[in-house]
Design a protein around this motif. Structure first.
Motif, short mmCIF file in Angstrom:
data_model
loop_
_atom_site.label_atom_id
_atom_site.label_comp_id
_atom_site.label_asym_id
_atom_site.label_seq_id
_atom_site.Cartn_x
_atom_site.Cartn_y
_atom_site.Cartn_z
N SER A 90 38.37 47.73 47.24
CA SER A 90 38.31 47.65 45.76
C SER A 90 38.36 45.96 45.38
O SER A 90 39.47 45.55 45.68
CB SER A 90 39.28 48.45 44.92
N GLU A 92 37.70 42.57 42.71
CA GLU A 92 37.54 42.18 41.29
C GLU A 92 36.88 40.93 41.44
O GLU A 92 37.36 40.04 42.06
CB GLU A 92 38.83 42.12 40.63
N ALA A 96 29.73 40.93 39.04
CA ALA A 96 29.38 42.23 39.98
C ALA A 96 27.85 42.06 40.53
O ALA A 96 27.93 42.45 41.62
CB ALA A 96 29.70 43.44 39.10
N HIS A 126 30.34 44.36 30.46
CA HIS A 126 31.21 44.47 31.73
C HIS A 126 30.57 45.40 32.51
O HIS A 126 30.12 46.80 32.31
CB HIS A 126 32.52 45.32 31.08
N THR A 128 30.32 47.58 36.40
CA THR A 128 31.17 47.90 37.45
C THR A 128 30.29 48.79 38.64
O THR A 128 29.27 49.25 38.16
CB THR A 128 32.27 49.20 37.17
N GLN A 130 29.87 50.55 42.82
CA GLN A 130 30.09 51.29 43.74
C GLN A 130 28.98 51.43 45.03
O GLN A 130 28.15 52.05 44.51
CB GLN A 130 30.70 52.50 43.46
N HIS A 233 33.99 48.84 46.08
CA HIS A 233 34.09 49.02 44.72
C HIS A 233 34.20 47.65 43.93
O HIS A 233 35.24 46.77 44.47
CB HIS A 233 35.49 49.91 44.07
N ASP A 235 34.56 45.42 40.45
CA ASP A 235 34.89 45.52 39.25
C ASP A 235 34.77 44.15 38.61
O ASP A 235 35.34 43.20 39.12
CB ASP A 235 36.29 46.07 39.03
N GLU A 236 33.93 44.07 37.51
CA GLU A 236 33.63 42.51 37.00
C GLU A 236 34.87 42.51 36.11
O GLU A 236 35.41 43.02 35.40
CB GLU A 236 32.32 42.65 36.17
#
Length: 314
Positions: A90, A92, A96, A126, A128, A130, A233, A235-236
């Motif tokens: 995961s 950040e 993204a 925003h 995200t 995966q 994963h 996440d922006e």
């Protein structure tokens, strides 16, 4: 007569010399064998395969007896280990979309491929994502390190499962099942009765189905051990909201504020008047009745009373 005696004597002497030569050679051989035995090497009384001159096996002190366990253990040591590797990351990131493109490029450069991908946009600004990546075992560590360095690492979980026993078991069962199918086919070729053929066909179908299931399991194990699985994963990072610039109120702001205050006051005044209107209408009707009906009568009555009181006084 004398000649025959000379021949016999020559033969006896020749036999004696040969006997003496043979005894000397055997003594030399025994001496050489004892010297080689003292050096730890087998003498001429042992065959090359470690058996004695009488054909029986040696007592295990030879080199072959020591090489036996090592030769048996060598295939086990050379047995290939089959490991299933998985990891979940995961991260950040600032962008993204760019990080996702980089993850695809890293995977393709390592000889892998993208197995699954899910990307969604939240709050219109925003993102995200995966993505499930399959990479060769040889490139697993390098790929994992490069993906983890794409941004701020939030979490990392890696696991390795040894499935060597499963692989060996499946291979053994496949070999046994193939031999079983071959035997059934051979029996079918020899069968002459229809009932035997029908029975053997049922057995063949069942065993072929089991063989195909084992082959599918073998292919799945091969895929899992040949390619490692990495779930990433992305996440922006949320962007801070821009604060409005405050330059202080101006002429336009004052005019706009005054106009808004006037409109608000007029609106509330209208609301109050509309709320009071029913009560005002009732009061107006009451006042009109009193003004034009009750008050004239009261005035005439008072005038009459004053006139009567004046007459009485006179």
């Amino acid at each position: 007569m004398r000649t025959s005696r000379h021949h016999r004597l020559a033969v006896v002497l020749l036999a004696a010399s040969l006997a003496l030569a043979g005894c000397g050679a055997s003594a030399d051989d025994r001496a050489a064998g004892s010297e080689k035995a003292a050096d730890g090497r087998p003498g001429p009384g042992y065959a090359a395969d470690g058996s004695g001159a009488d054909g029986k096996a040696s007592d295990g002190t030879g080199s072959d007896a020591k090489a036996g366990p090592a030769a048996t253990a060598a295939p086990e040591q050379r047995q290939r280990q089959h490991v299933v590797r998985t990891a979940v990351l995961s991260v950040e990131v600032a962008d993204a979309t760019a990080a996702l493109a980089k993850a695809r490029a890293v995977t393709e450069a390592a000889g892998g491929h993208v197995a699954d991908e899910t990307t969604e946009r939240v709050d219109d600004d925003h993102v995200t994502s995966q993505i499930v990546l399959r990479v060769p075992q040889s490139a697993y560590d390098a790929t994992l390190k490069e993906l983890a360095g794409a941004g701020k690492l939030l979490s990392r979980k890696a696991a390795a499962e040894d499935v060597t026993d499963q692989v060996v078991d499946v291979e053994s069962r496949i070999a046994t099942q193939r031999a079983s199918v071959a035997r059934v086919r051979e029996l079918m070729d020899r069968a002459t009765k229809l009932s035997d053929v029908v029975t053997l066909e049922g057995q063949l179908s069942s065993r072929q189905a089991d063989l195909e299931a084992l082959l599918a399991k073998q292919a799945a194990l091969k895929d899992r051990t040949a390619l490692a699985t990495i779930t990433l994963h992305l996440d922006e990072r949320e962007r801070p909201a821009a604060e409005p610039e405050d330059d202080g109120p101006g002429f336009g702001d004052a005019l706009s504020g005054g106009w808004n205050a006037l409109v608000s006051t007029a609106k509330w005044a209208g609301i109050v008047l509309l709320a009071v209107a029913p009560w005002a209408a009732v009061l107006l009707v009451g006042y009109a009745g009193w003004r034009w009906l009750v008050r004239p009568r009261t005035a005439r009555r008072r005038t009459a009373e004053r006139a009567d009181s004046g007459d009485a006084a006179s």
